[in-house]
Design a protein around this motif. Structure first.
Motif, short mmCIF file in Angstrom:
data_model
loop_
_atom_site.label_atom_id
_atom_site.label_comp_id
_atom_site.label_asym_id
_atom_site.label_seq_id
_atom_site.Cartn_x
_atom_site.Cartn_y
_atom_site.Cartn_z
N PHE A 1 0.81 -1.22 0.00
CA PHE A 1 0.00 0.00 0.00
C PHE A 1 0.84 1.27 0.00
N LEU A 2 2.14 1.14 0.00
CA LEU A 2 3.03 2.30 0.07
C LEU A 2 2.81 3.31 -1.06
N PRO A 3 2.65 2.89 -2.31
CA PRO A 3 2.45 3.88 -3.37
C PRO A 3 1.24 4.77 -3.16
N LEU A 4 0.22 4.27 -2.49
CA LEU A 4 -0.96 5.09 -2.24
C LEU A 4 -0.66 6.29 -1.35
N LEU A 5 0.37 6.18 -0.53
CA LEU A 5 0.72 7.27 0.37
C LEU A 5 1.37 8.44 -0.36
N PHE A 6 1.88 8.19 -1.55
CA PHE A 6 2.54 9.26 -2.30
C PHE A 6 1.57 10.05 -3.17
N ILE A 7 0.39 9.55 -3.40
CA ILE A 7 -0.57 10.23 -4.26
C ILE A 7 -0.96 11.61 -3.70
#
Length: 134
Positions: free
Chosen positions: A65-71
């Motif tokens: 789920f890490l990429p969702l935190l960069f959005i």
């Protein structure tokens, strides 16, 4: 059953986070408590106090789920086009150069580790050969 294991492993990671936060507040450290918790986890993993298998699935779940935190951060940057247009070229150069340096450093590190592993294997072969001949 796997869901329960992942939840327990995430809780273990959360405990390290909370311990790091407590240490940070107790000693008024200039770094974030989450960083202190990560360092503690790294030390425990390095000393094999905590085996990797205890946190592996939970960490993998969180990393998915890490990429969702960069959005949200990227959408916030879009609100400031003047920042990107003024400093965009410098940011691009910095990102490209740091990526190149990281790739080179990782390559050298992996080659060094591979050489050490080969030397260790050769040393073990030699010691086995010597012990057999005696």
């Amino acid at each position: 059953m796997k869901v329960i294991r992942i939840i327990l492993q995430v809780l273990i990671l959360y405990v390290f986070f909370m311990i790091g936060e407590a240490i940070q507040h107790l000693f008024h450290l200039p770094v974030s408590g989450s960083i202190v918790g990560l360092v503690l986890l790294l030390i425990c993993l390095g000393l094999r106090i905590v085996p990797v298998s205890i946190i592996e699935d939970g960490a993998g779940f969180l990393l998915s789920f890490l990429p969702l935190l960069f959005i949200p951060a990227m959408t916030g940057v879009i609100n400031y086009p003047s920042l990107i247009s003024f400093n965009g070229l410098m940011l691009l150069i910095t990102v490209v150069l740091s990526t190149i340096v990281t790739i080179i450093a990782a390559g050298f590190a992996s080659q060094l580790l591979e050489k050490k592993a080969k030397k260790r294997e050769e040393k073990e072969k030699c010691s086995k050969h010597v012990s057999r001949s005696l």
